[in-house]
Design a protein around this motif. Structure first.
Motif, PDB file in Angstrom:
ATOM      1  N   TYR A 164      35.971  45.776   9.194  1.00 20.21           N
ATOM      2  CA  TYR A 164      37.274  46.674   9.168  1.00 20.21           C
ATOM      3  C   TYR A 164      38.172  46.758  10.474  1.00 20.21           C
ATOM      4  O   TYR A 164      39.169  47.029  10.655  1.00 20.21           O
ATOM      5  CB  TYR A 164      37.632  47.999   8.092  1.00 20.21           C
ATOM      6  CG  TYR A 164      37.799  47.604   6.338  1.00 20.21           C
ATOM      7  CD1 TYR A 164      38.595  46.770   6.077  1.00 20.21           C
ATOM      8  CD2 TYR A 164      36.599  46.855   5.900  1.00 20.21           C
ATOM      9  CE1 TYR A 164      38.857  46.117   5.021  1.00 20.21           C
ATOM     10  CE2 TYR A 164      36.351  47.463   4.597  1.00 20.21           C
ATOM     11  CZ  TYR A 164      38.281  46.455   4.037  1.00 20.21           C
ATOM     12  OH  TYR A 164      37.511  45.988   2.524  1.00 20.21           O
ATOM     13  N   LYS A 167      39.645  44.026  11.817  1.00 17.52           N
ATOM     14  CA  LYS A 167      40.711  43.340  10.700  1.00 17.52           C
ATOM     15  C   LYS A 167      42.010  44.885  11.499  1.00 17.52           C
ATOM     16  O   LYS A 167      43.052  43.654  12.174  1.00 17.52           O
ATOM     17  CB  LYS A 167      40.024  44.317   9.536  1.00 17.52           C
ATOM     18  CG  LYS A 167      42.181  43.568   8.459  1.00 17.52           C
ATOM     19  CD  LYS A 167      41.351  43.733   7.189  1.00 17.52           C
ATOM     20  CE  LYS A 167      42.516  43.205   6.016  1.00 17.52           C
ATOM     21  NZ  LYS A 167      43.012  42.238   6.137  1.00 17.52           N
ATOM     22  N   TYR A 168      41.655  45.143  12.220  1.00 17.86           N
ATOM     23  CA  TYR A 168      42.692  46.286  12.468  1.00 17.86           C
ATOM     24  C   TYR A 168      42.156  47.036  13.918  1.00 17.86           C
ATOM     25  O   TYR A 168      43.039  48.582  13.965  1.00 17.86           O
ATOM     26  CB  TYR A 168      42.702  48.088  11.550  1.00 17.86           C
ATOM     27  CG  TYR A 168      42.751  46.833  10.414  1.00 17.86           C
ATOM     28  CD1 TYR A 168      43.736  46.734   9.610  1.00 17.86           C
ATOM     29  CD2 TYR A 168      42.026  48.484   8.867  1.00 17.86           C
ATOM     30  CE1 TYR A 168      44.281  46.547   8.324  1.00 17.86           C
ATOM     31  CE2 TYR A 168      41.927  47.549   8.038  1.00 17.86           C
ATOM     32  CZ  TYR A 168      42.695  46.650   7.780  1.00 17.86           C
ATOM     33  OH  TYR A 168      42.263  46.389   6.234  1.00 17.86           O
ATOM     34  N   LYS A 208      42.566  46.807  -5.316  1.00 15.04           N
ATOM     35  CA  LYS A 208      43.332  47.708  -4.105  1.00 15.04           C
ATOM     36  C   LYS A 208      43.244  48.874  -4.019  1.00 15.04           C
ATOM     37  O   LYS A 208      43.742  50.080  -4.883  1.00 15.04           O
ATOM     38  CB  LYS A 208      44.403  46.633  -3.309  1.00 15.04           C
ATOM     39  CG  LYS A 208      43.446  45.016  -2.992  1.00 15.04           C
ATOM     40  CD  LYS A 208      44.583  43.931  -3.093  1.00 15.04           C
ATOM     41  CE  LYS A 208      44.102  42.685  -2.070  1.00 15.04           C
ATOM     42  NZ  LYS A 208      44.907  42.186  -1.621  1.00 15.04           N
ATOM     43  N   THR A 255      45.828  52.618   5.247  1.00 16.97           N
ATOM     44  CA  THR A 255      46.599  51.340   4.664  1.00 16.97           C
ATOM     45  C   THR A 255      46.671  51.499   3.257  1.00 16.97           C
ATOM     46  O   THR A 255      46.186  52.718   2.476  1.00 16.97           O
ATOM     47  CB  THR A 255      44.855  50.222   4.399  1.00 16.97           C
ATOM     48  OG1 THR A 255      43.974  50.435   3.545  1.00 16.97           O
ATOM     49  CG2 THR A 255      44.442  49.762   6.187  1.00 16.97           C
ATOM     50  N   GLU A 258      45.404  47.098   1.467  1.00 17.47           N
ATOM     51  CA  GLU A 258      45.003  46.229   2.704  1.00 17.47           C
ATOM     52  C   GLU A 258      45.969  45.871   4.194  1.00 17.47           C
ATOM     53  O   GLU A 258      45.205  45.655   5.096  1.00 17.47           O
ATOM     54  CB  GLU A 258      44.295  44.921   2.428  1.00 17.47           C
ATOM     55  CG  GLU A 258      43.017  45.557   1.261  1.00 17.47           C
ATOM     56  CD  GLU A 258      42.003  44.588   1.642  1.00 17.47           C
ATOM     57  OE1 GLU A 258      42.008  43.145   1.946  1.00 17.47           O
ATOM     58  OE2 GLU A 258      40.784  44.042   1.129  1.00 17.47           O
ATOM     59  N   GLU A 259      47.088  46.813   4.069  1.00 16.84           N
ATOM     60  CA  GLU A 259      48.121  46.472   4.796  1.00 16.84           C
ATOM     61  C   GLU A 259      47.948  47.496   5.192  1.00 16.84           C
ATOM     62  O   GLU A 259      48.431  48.725   5.373  1.00 16.84           O
ATOM     63  CB  GLU A 259      49.282  45.722   4.484  1.00 16.84           C
ATOM     64  CG  GLU A 259      49.780  44.397   3.961  1.00 16.84           C
ATOM     65  CD  GLU A 259      48.691  43.083   4.875  1.00 16.84           C
ATOM     66  OE1 GLU A 259      49.488  43.758   6.057  1.00 16.84           O
ATOM     67  OE2 GLU A 259      48.065  42.431   4.593  1.00 16.84           O
ATOM     68  N   PRO A 260      48.063  47.911   6.836  1.00 20.34           N
ATOM     69  CA  PRO A 260      48.207  49.351   7.786  1.00 20.34           C
ATOM     70  C   PRO A 260      49.353  49.768   7.206  1.00 20.34           C
ATOM     71  O   PRO A 260      51.100  49.322   7.562  1.00 20.34           O
ATOM     72  CB  PRO A 260      48.041  48.775   9.187  1.00 20.34           C
ATOM     73  CG  PRO A 260      48.461  47.117   9.186  1.00 20.34           C
ATOM     74  CD  PRO A 260      48.290  46.834   7.927  1.00 20.34           C
ATOM     75  N   VAL A 261      49.276  50.689   7.396  1.00 17.91           N
ATOM     76  CA  VAL A 261      50.815  51.834   6.925  1.00 17.91           C
ATOM     77  C   VAL A 261      50.663  52.651   8.167  1.00 17.91           C
ATOM     78  O   VAL A 261      51.920  52.528   8.427  1.00 17.91           O
ATOM     79  CB  VAL A 261      50.416  53.179   5.742  1.00 17.91           C
ATOM     80  CG1 VAL A 261      51.643  53.682   5.625  1.00 17.91           C
ATOM     81  CG2 VAL A 261      50.401  51.900   4.399  1.00 17.91           C
TER      82      VAL A 261
END
Length: 296
Positions: A164, A167-168, A208, A255, A258-261
């Motif tokens: 992760y 990923k980020y 998720k 997230t 799985e998309e960053p906020v």
């Protein structure tokens, strides 16, 4: 008269010899009576004598049994040493620990019963002094084990979820690069990631949901010995002279599916995620929990 003078000379010489072999040979020559009392306390200390042990930093302090045994051993190695300082010099106190010579479980402990252990950058030297109810004086002990106990009191093994983090990475590195620029003038030159871990999340049927990844980094100075002199707030120094706690509060990368906020500071978002475990989480509600001051 000549015989009498010779006898007096011999008697004086004998007296000098006896003095040289007398009490002065016991213990360190430079130990004052007050320091002797403090050393006696340390050498005879037991776990039952220690009511509580406390230290600054993220870790639990040593237990009374361990500390008492280490103090017993260290008390046999007093040295003549100047007092440690708090004036921004190389002889400053960096790590410390307090233990209270009082009954256990009494709730509140008085500084008058406190035994203060302090260490600085000089290897293997520990300074100890006590409160009003303990023997006077201040002693310095040369003991590697006791010194390392203090020096490593702020060390922690972090955990980085490499999958992760990769990923980020752009968001994580971007944040800490920005923080470094904010503190660079104080002497910081780099940062090292120490933690990136998903600590709490909601779970939908799809697997998720919203997840908070706790982030942590240590900052370093050039030279490393500068680190103890540029601390602020609740920051602290580990045994490698890396500074932790420059954020002053927990930082989370949040997230959703799985998309960053974005980043959240403090524990507000953790409470929100905990309260919505297993539920559908809406973006606007999550963002409001991350930034409560903007909610309305």
């Amino acid at each position: 008269m000549k015989k009498t003078g010779l006898s007096l000379a011999l008697a004086g010489a004998l007296l000098c010899m006896l003095c040289a072999c007398g009490p002065a040979a016991e213990g360190p020559a430079d130990t004052t009576p007050a320091e002797t009392g403090l050393l006696d306390l340390l050498s005879g200390l037991t776990a039952e004598d220690i009511g509580e042990v406390s230290q600054f930093g993220p870790n639990e302090p040593p237990d009374s049994t361990t500390l008492a045994a280490m103090l017993n051993e260290a008390a046999a190695h007093p040295i003549d040493h100047a007092d440690l300082t708090i004036n921004g010099s190389d002889t400053d106190v960096v790590w410390s620990l307090d233990c209270y010579i009082a009954p256990k479980n009494q709730g509140i402990y008085s500084g008058a019963d406190a035994l203060h252990l302090q260490a600085g950058l000089e290897e293997n030297v520990v300074e100890i002094f006590g409160g009003e109810n303990l023997p006077d004086g201040r002693v310095h002990l040369e003991d590697a084990a006791l010194y390392q106990l203090l020096r490593t009191s702020c060390d922690q093994e972090g955990f980085i979820n490499e999958y992760y983090y990769e990923k980020y990475r752009d968001l994580v590195d971007g944040y800490y690069n920005g923080r470094l620029e904010e503190v660079r003038d104080a002497g910081y030159t780099a940062w090292e990631l120490t933690e990136f871990l998903g600590v709490l999340g909601t779970t939908k049927e799809s697997g998720k949901g919203a997840v908070a990844f706790r982030m942590g980094a240590a900052f370093v100075t050039d030279p490393p010995e500068l680190a103890p002199h540029v601390l602020a707030g609740g920051a602290y120094v580990d045994s490698a002279l890396r500074v932790h706690g420059l954020d002053w509060q927990n930082v989370y990368l949040v997230t959703l599916d799985e998309e960053p906020v974005g980043l959240s500071f403090g524990e507000g978002v953790i409470g929100f995620i905990r309260d919505h475990s297993g539920e559908e989480v809406h973006m606007e509600d999550l963002q409001a929990a991350m930034n409560p001051s903007s909610a309305g």
